[in-house]
Scaffold this active site. Sequence first.
Site, PDB file in Angstrom:
ATOM      1  N   LYS A  80       1.076  -1.335  -0.036  1.00 64.28           N
ATOM      2  CA  LYS A  80      -0.014   0.077   0.094  1.00 64.28           C
ATOM      3  C   LYS A  80       0.835   1.149  -0.100  1.00 64.28           C
ATOM      4  O   LYS A  80       1.899   1.348   0.556  1.00 64.28           O
ATOM      5  CB  LYS A  80      -0.809   0.053   1.128  1.00 64.28           C
ATOM      6  CG  LYS A  80      -2.007   1.070   1.427  1.00 64.28           C
ATOM      7  CD  LYS A  80      -2.814   0.671   2.579  1.00 64.28           C
ATOM      8  CE  LYS A  80      -3.926   1.650   3.004  1.00 64.28           C
ATOM      9  NZ  LYS A  80      -4.543   1.811   4.034  1.00 64.28           N
ATOM     10  N   SER A 154      -9.374   1.438   3.293  1.00 59.43           N
ATOM     11  CA  SER A 154      -8.639   1.976   2.545  1.00 59.43           C
ATOM     12  C   SER A 154      -7.432   1.326   1.827  1.00 59.43           C
ATOM     13  O   SER A 154      -6.715   1.809   0.866  1.00 59.43           O
ATOM     14  CB  SER A 154      -7.782   3.270   3.383  1.00 59.43           C
ATOM     15  OG  SER A 154      -6.966   2.637   4.257  1.00 59.43           O
ATOM     16  N   SER A 178      -9.433  -1.073   7.399  1.00 62.41           N
ATOM     17  CA  SER A 178      -8.958  -0.721   6.053  1.00 62.41           C
ATOM     18  C   SER A 178      -8.272  -1.976   5.453  1.00 62.41           C
ATOM     19  O   SER A 178      -8.091  -1.991   4.277  1.00 62.41           O
ATOM     20  CB  SER A 178      -8.048   0.552   6.150  1.00 62.41           C
ATOM     21  OG  SER A 178      -8.653   1.584   6.139  1.00 62.41           O
TER      22      SER A 178
END
Length: 468
Positions: A80, A154, A178
């Site tokens: 990420k 996310s 997330s």
Amino acid sequence: MTAGPLHEQIASLAQGSTTSTTLVDRALREIDRTQSTLNCFRHVRADRARAEAAAADAERSRDAAAAERKPLLGVPIAIKDDTDIEGLPTHFGCGGEVPPATADAEIVRRLREAGAVIVGKTNTPELGQWPFTDGPAFGHTRSPWNRELTPGGSSGGSAAAVAAGIVAAAVGSDGAGSIRIPAAWSNLVGIKPQRGRVSTAPWPELFNGLTTSGPLARTVGDAALLLSVISGNAEADLHRAEPIDAVAAAARTPGPLRIGLATTVPFSGFPHRVHPVVVAATERMGRVLRELGHQVENTSMPYRFYDGLQFLPRSMAGLHQWVTERPAIVPQDRRTRSNAALGSIAIAPVLGAARRAEAGFGRRVGKLYRRFDVVLAPATATPAPDVHGIDSAGPIATNRIITEHCPMTWPWNVLGWPAVSVPAGFSESVPLGVQLLGDPGSEETLISLAAHLERIEQWHRHVPGRWW
């Protein structure tokens, strides 16, 4: 051609039926081919990944024992874009001319030490705020299961990349669900580890203790392997956890467990309920667990209306910290700028009180674990929403929408306790998920239970149709 599960890629490399160069080239081609449709990646390391793949192949050919020391030797992995990789900017979903990181984050160092080839950094909404993965700087990331839906957030870029088979596994982060939310909406296994299990370096902690990194993968064993690789601490870490053996936990069958089934929605200031299809999926998983020999009993979570006051100061102050300490990062969404400002003006004075309240919250929730070993709960309150779900919403409407869909996960971030999200079937061909919630240090129990479910559910056999 999509990537098989992580364990299959490792086996193929060991058998000599493929090479790291082949796997990495395939991943890079898939990134390039799907970027206009899925939009999973913010940064791609094409040249460096190919060089690292060639080096991995050479190491494997000259040293038969290399793979024993490096369990991910030559395997393409994604991470990420909230994590520093030397030579790449860390935009964290934002705009701005961000200078390249001068050093790897500790989890990247551990991935490299295990031989992984990081092919790129995946999309995340601005500063990881939303369970939707979109932003003015990069557009919308879409679900491989349905182009009209979000993969969640996310860590949506990481989840979409794994679900689409671009990579076999990826690293995300979880500050309010997330990892667990996109795992649920992408038919993946996602592990939110115990606070301190995975290093946060170069930060002493992330978002005032709310956020930790963890794996997203198609199988429990793959997620456990990736967790084992990234686990451990650096000198700067504020939090630490006693070591576990995640890989061994995934390989063993747990003894009969006492499991509480709860669909309680934490208070968020907005009236919401769990969608009937999610309730039905959670109850079905409860029946599967009973058939596996576990004791399952309905219960409720001891949440109070003021519990969210512990979460908000820590989250908002974390936003302010990011934009203050990394001024090259430029949020383009007015909601992000407003929330970061709130973290300084209105929230910071009560941050200490919010953190002190965690101990009492933990004692209250911890009473559940006198009765139960694990709590089974929905990972989200609804199936995945429209990819454009918050595009035109103002701040209040955005909070209403995101809590309508995803009110179930944030308490475990306040507590810092471990959780595992696992697939729970489908609603009209859209994945659903549940979370297995544990008390401090219970990852091995959660992982073993998830693997027990997987042997029956075989969720990794279900993959999305290839529209992208």
